[in-house]
Design an enzyme around this catalytic site. Structure first.
Site, short mmCIF file in Angstrom:
data_model
loop_
_atom_site.label_atom_id
_atom_site.label_comp_id
_atom_site.label_asym_id
_atom_site.label_seq_id
_atom_site.Cartn_x
_atom_site.Cartn_y
_atom_site.Cartn_z
N GLY A 127 1.06 -1.36 0.04
CA GLY A 127 -0.28 -0.27 -0.02
C GLY A 127 0.65 1.42 -0.40
O GLY A 127 1.19 1.53 1.36
N GLN B 260 -0.33 8.09 1.43
CA GLN B 260 -0.15 8.93 1.68
C GLN B 260 1.20 8.65 2.97
O GLN B 260 2.13 9.53 2.45
CB GLN B 260 -0.91 9.94 2.54
CG GLN B 260 -0.56 11.17 2.89
CD GLN B 260 -1.55 11.41 4.24
OE1 GLN B 260 -2.35 10.88 4.71
NE2 GLN B 260 -1.95 12.93 4.20
N ASP C 43 -3.38 -6.25 -6.20
CA ASP C 43 -4.57 -6.26 -5.54
C ASP C 43 -4.38 -7.29 -4.25
O ASP C 43 -4.05 -8.60 -3.93
CB ASP C 43 -5.92 -6.79 -6.62
CG ASP C 43 -7.34 -5.95 -5.60
OD1 ASP C 43 -6.79 -5.68 -4.91
OD2 ASP C 43 -7.79 -6.31 -7.05
N TYR D 70 -14.19 2.32 10.11
CA TYR D 70 -12.11 2.24 10.19
C TYR D 70 -12.03 2.12 11.28
O TYR D 70 -10.60 1.33 11.74
CB TYR D 70 -11.90 3.97 9.24
CG TYR D 70 -10.40 3.95 9.53
CD1 TYR D 70 -9.67 3.71 8.76
CD2 TYR D 70 -10.53 5.16 10.41
CE1 TYR D 70 -8.53 4.66 8.88
CE2 TYR D 70 -8.52 5.60 10.53
CZ TYR D 70 -7.90 4.80 10.14
OH TYR D 70 -6.66 5.16 9.81
N LYS E 112 -9.56 -0.79 13.21
CA LYS E 112 -8.28 -0.37 13.37
C LYS E 112 -7.82 -1.53 15.04
O LYS E 112 -7.06 -1.87 15.24
CB LYS E 112 -7.55 1.03 13.49
CG LYS E 112 -7.97 1.67 12.55
CD LYS E 112 -6.53 1.31 11.90
CE LYS E 112 -5.94 1.21 10.33
NZ LYS E 112 -5.04 0.73 9.77
N1 SER Z 1 -6.13 10.20 8.91
C1 SER Z 1 -7.27 9.42 9.39
C2 SER Z 1 -8.52 9.37 8.86
O1 SER Z 1 -8.96 10.84 8.36
C3 SER Z 1 -7.20 8.45 10.98
O2 SER Z 1 -6.73 7.75 11.17
O3 SER Z 1 -9.08 9.19 8.82
#
Ligand code: SER
Length: 331
Positions: free
Chosen positions: A8, A11, A61, A158, A162
Site C-alpha cells: 500500500g 500518503q 491488489d 475504519y 483498526k
Molecule cells: N487520517 C485518518 C482519517 O482521517 C485517521 O487515521 O481517517
C-alpha cells in the site's frame, strides 16, 4: 540490510519507501495502481528517482489473496509494513470493503508471515489511528488527552477495523511467532494528498493556501480539534518503532502524538504566512467522526519505551509544508 515489503503505497508509503531505501534496505513497494497513478508519485520520484520507483514496484491488489500470499512467500520479508487501508470517510461510504481491505488482508499477511518458517520472527508493522478511540456510553467525547489504555469504542467502521487490527496483532505476536508492532497515528500532513480521511480538512487548507487561493471551504467546524503530525515525524516514529529492541516494548501498539491545533488554529497559522485566507466551515458527515476522536493523545509509553519525541510543531510544519508545496512568499 533488511528485506522490507511495503504494502500500500499511498500518503505514508510514498515517504516511507524512499526513507527505507535511503537506509540501504532492499525494498519492494506493492500497490494496486501503477506508480505514476498513485497520489505519492511526485514524492516517490523525488525520493528515489523514476527508475528507482519502477524497479521496486510490484502491482498487487491486496484483495487477491493468492497474489498477496504469493508475494510474501516469494520475497520472505524480514519486515513488512502493511499500509493498505480505506480511511475513515471512504470507509463509512463502503463499510464492507473497509472491513475486507483493512481486516481480512491484515489476517492474510499475518498468517502468511507466520507460516514462512523464518529463523527470526518476521516483523509486521500496521498503523492504527486516533480513530480507534470513541466516547464511553452516555458521553459525547473521548477524554481530552486519551492514554494508551482506554476503552476502545470507535464509532466508524475504519476505527473498528483498526481496533481489530491491534487485537489480531497482539494475537499473532503471542501465538503465531509474528513480531507485530502498531502505532496510533494522528491525522498526517505532507505534500501527497491523503486518501479519504476525516482529518483531510487540514490537508485541504494547506493545499489551497500554497496554491495561492484566498479562500477554501472545509467540512468541519472551526473549533474541531484532533491530533495531527507532520509526515517526517510519522516516518521517524514508524521506523523507530520497527527498529526498537523487542525487550524495550511493553505493549504491541502505542499512541504517538505531536500537536493538537483546532481547525481555526491551522487557518490562523496559514493566514499569518500567506496573508488573508478565508476558511468557510461547512460541516458534513465527517464532523461526527471527528467529534468522536480524542482531542489529544497521551504518548508517554512510546516516549519511555523507545524514546519517541516529536520534532515538528504547528509553526514549524506550516513553514516547511508551505515551502514543500511550492508556495513562494510575495515580495
Ligand atoms: N487520517 C485518518 C482519517 O482521517 C485517521 O487515521 O481517517
Amino acid at each position: 540490510m533488511a528485506r522490507i515489503l511495503v504494502i500500500g503505497v499511498g500518503q505514508i508509503g510514498s515517504e516511507l519507501g524512499p526513507a527505507l531505501v535511503e537506509q540501504g534496505h532492499e525494498v519492494v513497494l506493492a500497490d494496486r495502481l501503477p506508480p505514476e497513478e498513485t497520489a505519492g508519485w511526485d514524492v516517490l520520484t523525488k525520493g528515489m528517482g523514476e527508475d528507482g520507483v519502477r524497479r521496486r514496484w510490484h502491482r498487487l491488489d491486496v484483495l487477491d489473496t493468492p497474489a498477496l500470499t504469493g508475494l510474501i512467500r516469494e520475497m520472505r520479508p524480514d519486515t513488512t509494513y502493511h499500509l493498505a487501508a480505506l480511511l475513515s470517510a471512504t470507509g463509512e461510504k463502503d463499510p464492507d470493503l473497509c472491513w475486507r481491505v483493512n481486516v481480512e488482508t491484515t489476517r492474510t499477511v499475518m498468517s502468511t508471515l507466520s507460516k514462512l518458517g523464518a529463523a527470526t520472527a518476521p516483523r509486521l508493522i500496521v498503523p492504527s489511528s486516533i480513530a480507534a478511540f470513541g466516547p464511553l456510553p452516555g458521553q459525547t467525547e473521548t477524554p481530552a488527552v486519551t492514554p494508551d489504555l482506554y476503552p476502545m469504542l470507535p464509532t466508524s467502521m475504519y476505527g473498528i477495523t483498526k481496533v481489530v487490527g491491534e487485537l489480531l496483532g497482539a494475537y499473532a505476536a503471542a501465538k503465531q511467532g509474528v513480531d507485530f508492532r502498531g502505532l496510533r497515528f494522528p491525522g498526517l500532513l505532507n505534500t501527497a494528498p491523503p486518501g479519504g480521511g476525516s482529518s483531510d480538512f487540514a490537508n485541504l487548507m494547506y493545499f489551497a493556501a500554497a496554491a495561492g487561493q484566498r479562500e477554501v471551504e472545509v467540512f468541519c467546524r472551526p473549533d474541531t480539534t484532533i491530533p495531527f503530525m507532520y509526515m517526517p515525524d510519522a516516518i521517524r516514529a514508524i521506523i523507530e518503532l520497527a527498529e526498537a529492541p523487542a525487550a524495550r516494548l511493553s505493549r504491541r501498539t502505542y499512541n504517538v502524538a505531536a500537536m493538537s491545533p483546532s481547525a481555526a488554529d491551522i487557518a490562523a497559522a496559514l493566514a499569518a504566512r500567506v496573508g488573508p485566507f478565508d476558511v468557510r466551515y461547512v460541516p458534513d458527515f465527517r464532523q461526527a467522526i471527528l467529534d468522536s476522536w480524542p482531542r489529544a493523545l497521551d504518548d508517554a509509553p512510546a516516549r519511555t519505551d523507545w524514546g519517541w519525541q516529536p520534532r515538528w510543531d504547528l509553526a514549524g510544519m506550516t513553514d516547511d509544508l508551505l515551502a514543500q508545496l511550492g508556495w513562494v512568499p510575495r515580495a
